[in-house]
Design a protein around this motif. Sequence first.
Motif, PDB file in Angstrom:
ATOM      1  N   ALA A  14       0.841  -1.200   0.000  1.00  0.00           N
ATOM      2  CA  ALA A  14       0.000   0.000   0.000  1.00  0.00           C
ATOM      3  C   ALA A  14       0.872   1.244   0.000  1.00  0.00           C
ATOM      4  N   TYR A  15       1.928   1.241   0.794  1.00  0.00           N
ATOM      5  CA  TYR A  15       2.820   2.396   0.875  1.00  0.00           C
ATOM      6  C   TYR A  15       3.564   2.614  -0.442  1.00  0.00           C
ATOM      7  N   ALA A  16       3.997   1.534  -1.063  1.00  0.00           N
ATOM      8  CA  ALA A  16       4.683   1.643  -2.356  1.00  0.00           C
ATOM      9  C   ALA A  16       3.757   2.234  -3.416  1.00  0.00           C
ATOM     10  N   GLU A  17       2.514   1.800  -3.431  1.00  0.00           N
ATOM     11  CA  GLU A  17       1.560   2.351  -4.387  1.00  0.00           C
ATOM     12  C   GLU A  17       1.308   3.829  -4.095  1.00  0.00           C
ATOM     13  N   LEU A  18       1.200   4.169  -2.831  1.00  0.00           N
ATOM     14  CA  LEU A  18       0.999   5.564  -2.453  1.00  0.00           C
ATOM     15  C   LEU A  18       2.177   6.424  -2.915  1.00  0.00           C
ATOM     16  N   GLU A  19       3.393   5.941  -2.730  1.00  0.00           N
ATOM     17  CA  GLU A  19       4.573   6.669  -3.199  1.00  0.00           C
ATOM     18  C   GLU A  19       4.531   6.868  -4.711  1.00  0.00           C
ATOM     19  N   SER A  20       4.114   5.851  -5.428  1.00  0.00           N
ATOM     20  CA  SER A  20       4.017   5.925  -6.878  1.00  0.00           C
ATOM     21  C   SER A  20       3.007   6.993  -7.305  1.00  0.00           C
ATOM     22  N   ILE A  21       1.884   7.034  -6.620  1.00  0.00           N
ATOM     23  CA  ILE A  21       0.856   8.034  -6.920  1.00  0.00           C
ATOM     24  C   ILE A  21       1.395   9.433  -6.664  1.00  0.00           C
ATOM     25  N   VAL A  22       2.073   9.617  -5.549  1.00  0.00           N
ATOM     26  CA  VAL A  22       2.624  10.929  -5.214  1.00  0.00           C
ATOM     27  C   VAL A  22       3.619  11.373  -6.288  1.00  0.00           C
ATOM     28  N   GLU A  23       4.474  10.464  -6.720  1.00  0.00           N
ATOM     29  CA  GLU A  23       5.447  10.797  -7.762  1.00  0.00           C
ATOM     30  C   GLU A  23       4.755  11.211  -9.057  1.00  0.00           C
TER      31      GLU A  23
END
Length: 68
Positions: A14-23
Amino acid sequence: MAETDIQALDFEKAYAELESIVERMERGEQNLEKSLADFERGVSLMKHCHSKLKDAEQKVEILVKDND
């Protein structure tokens, strides 16, 4: 991925996906609709991650308390 799919994610995914979205959002290359969809998903992922962290914190507190 739907909200129910988010609930199935572990914290790291979930955190990795969130980071991807932020980028993606920081690059500003998406149209408004995609940015809004990403923002909504990001909020859901953030809440999910927060919940997972809170659960882990409570477990640690219980374990520490039991050892006192």
